[in-house]
Design an enzyme around this catalytic site. Sequence first.
Site, PDB file in Angstrom:
ATOM      1  N   LYS A   1     -72.538   1.249   6.165  1.00  0.00           N
ATOM      2  CA  LYS A   1     -73.098   2.430   6.802  1.00  0.00           C
ATOM      3  C   LYS A   1     -74.010   1.947   7.928  1.00  0.00           C
ATOM      4  CE  LYS A   1     -75.864   6.560   6.147  1.00  0.00           C
ATOM      5  NZ  LYS A   1     -76.501   7.471   5.202  1.00  0.00           N
TER       6      LYS A   1
ATOM      7  N   ARG B   1     -78.766  15.432  10.642  1.00  0.00           N
ATOM      8  CA  ARG B   1     -80.200  15.458  10.315  1.00  0.00           C
ATOM      9  C   ARG B   1     -80.819  16.778  10.753  1.00  0.00           C
ATOM     10  NH1 ARG B   1     -81.530   9.240  12.107  1.00  0.00           N
ATOM     11  NH2 ARG B   1     -80.059   8.264  10.655  1.00  0.00           N
TER      12      ARG B   1
ATOM     13  N   LYS C   1     -68.815   4.031   7.692  1.00  0.00           N
ATOM     14  CA  LYS C   1     -69.390   5.227   8.302  1.00  0.00           C
ATOM     15  C   LYS C   1     -70.249   4.841   9.487  1.00  0.00           C
ATOM     16  CE  LYS C   1     -72.723   8.799   7.153  1.00  0.00           C
ATOM     17  NZ  LYS C   1     -73.611   9.334   6.179  1.00  0.00           N
TER      18      LYS C   1
HETATM   19  C1  PBG Z   1     -78.208  10.282   4.411  1.00  0.00           C
HETATM   20  C2  PBG Z   1     -76.907  10.680   4.994  1.00  0.00           C
HETATM   21  C3  PBG Z   1     -76.693  10.824   6.365  1.00  0.00           C
HETATM   22  C4  PBG Z   1     -75.382  11.274   6.522  1.00  0.00           C
HETATM   23  C5  PBG Z   1     -74.817  11.366   5.253  1.00  0.00           C
HETATM   24  N1  PBG Z   1     -75.771  10.973   4.304  1.00  0.00           N
HETATM   25  C6  PBG Z   1     -77.616  10.702   7.493  1.00  0.00           C
HETATM   26  C7  PBG Z   1     -78.409   9.498   7.662  1.00  0.00           C
HETATM   27  O1  PBG Z   1     -78.147   8.428   7.120  1.00  0.00           O
HETATM   28  O2  PBG Z   1     -79.397   9.606   8.391  1.00  0.00           O
HETATM   29  C8  PBG Z   1     -74.771  11.563   7.870  1.00  0.00           C
HETATM   30  C9  PBG Z   1     -73.544  12.356   7.895  1.00  0.00           C
HETATM   31  C10 PBG Z   1     -73.174  12.897   9.219  1.00  0.00           C
HETATM   32  O3  PBG Z   1     -73.770  12.599  10.272  1.00  0.00           O
HETATM   33  O4  PBG Z   1     -72.221  13.678   9.229  1.00  0.00           O
HETATM   34  N2  PBG Z   1     -78.249   9.647   3.236  1.00  0.00           N
END
Ligand code: PBG
Length: 325
Positions: free
Chosen positions: A198, A208, A251
């Site tokens: 990630k 967010r 991701k």
């Molecule tokens: C946080 C989380 C995020 C997303 C999924 N789980 C955001 C982040 O890490 O700040 C992002 C998903 C998206 O942008 O569609 N645990």
Amino acid sequence: MSDLDLPIRPRRNRRSEAIRGLVRETRLSPQQLIYPLFLHEDKGDTPLESLPGQTRWGLDGLVREVERAHKLGINAVVLFPKVPETKKNPSGDESWNDKGLIPRAIRAIKESVPGVAVITDVALDPYNSDGHDGIVRGGVIVNDETVDVLCKQALCQARAGADIVAPSDMMDGRVGAIRAALDAEGFSDVAILAYTAKYASAYYGPFRGALDSAPKAGDKKTYQMDPANAREALREAALDEDEGADMLMVKPAGPYLDVIAALRDFSPLPIAAYQVSGEYLMIKAAAQSGWLNERAVVLESLTGIARAGADMILTYFAAQAAEWL
Ligand code: PBG
């Protein structure tokens, strides 16, 4: 008239849709799509301005949307809660409240649509008053203490009936710790989908906004991966495998196809890829301005992610794509 006398003509395999269908290497199916859904404690459903076409659902609306998607062939959803500020604190305790929003949503979906696999996000950011995925102390995201809370959160989700827990927090050692915690409480059937690679990505911006979960200070670069790194993803994959992950995730998806392909080669585990909010929004915005054909671009983007090696794709287009497929 004067065509060259070529013995090999790749175009023969592209002559008609019938032939193209025979030789197609990558096939998309609704079965491989995972639909991310936002929910809140309010009764009503609120369209999300930051993600046109997506909604923050109340519990009833959520269940109806899962039913609708299931009829279109979607068999898996992942849930993201918007938690009121008053329930947030520095240790994210609401994340393991058995009466919290996520456990209630899991139960409601399992009761009405038992055929759908419910996947839950394990991370503190929606619950943590600092807006980070882990506990913050003196500006530092503390690893091991966070992992203890993540285990409580995963257990709470498992008790409510989650089929798959998906740690997205990027703390070290959390997959093994969560596996041990689940097994110790008799949840050996609950699978772990690890957010293995990630990245600290600017493409999460709209998400967010949707959850009000942006970090209050600093950024997520001390735990999420540097976008410049691919070999490091293999290191994370090796650890997650060793710690007992059932599936690995990359991701975002589109800008990281090389990483998806690398993990596909590296690991026998199923690979998931998350087409994140910013990827969704770029396509949506271009389509809404009439600059791109939405249907064609969505299906091409998903095909590209699958071709790179993803078995499963998390995408906000899931229900729409299932309808098109
Ligand atoms: C946080 C989380 C995020 C997303 C999924 N789980 C955001 C982040 O890490 O700040 C992002 C998903 C998206 O942008 O569609 N645990």
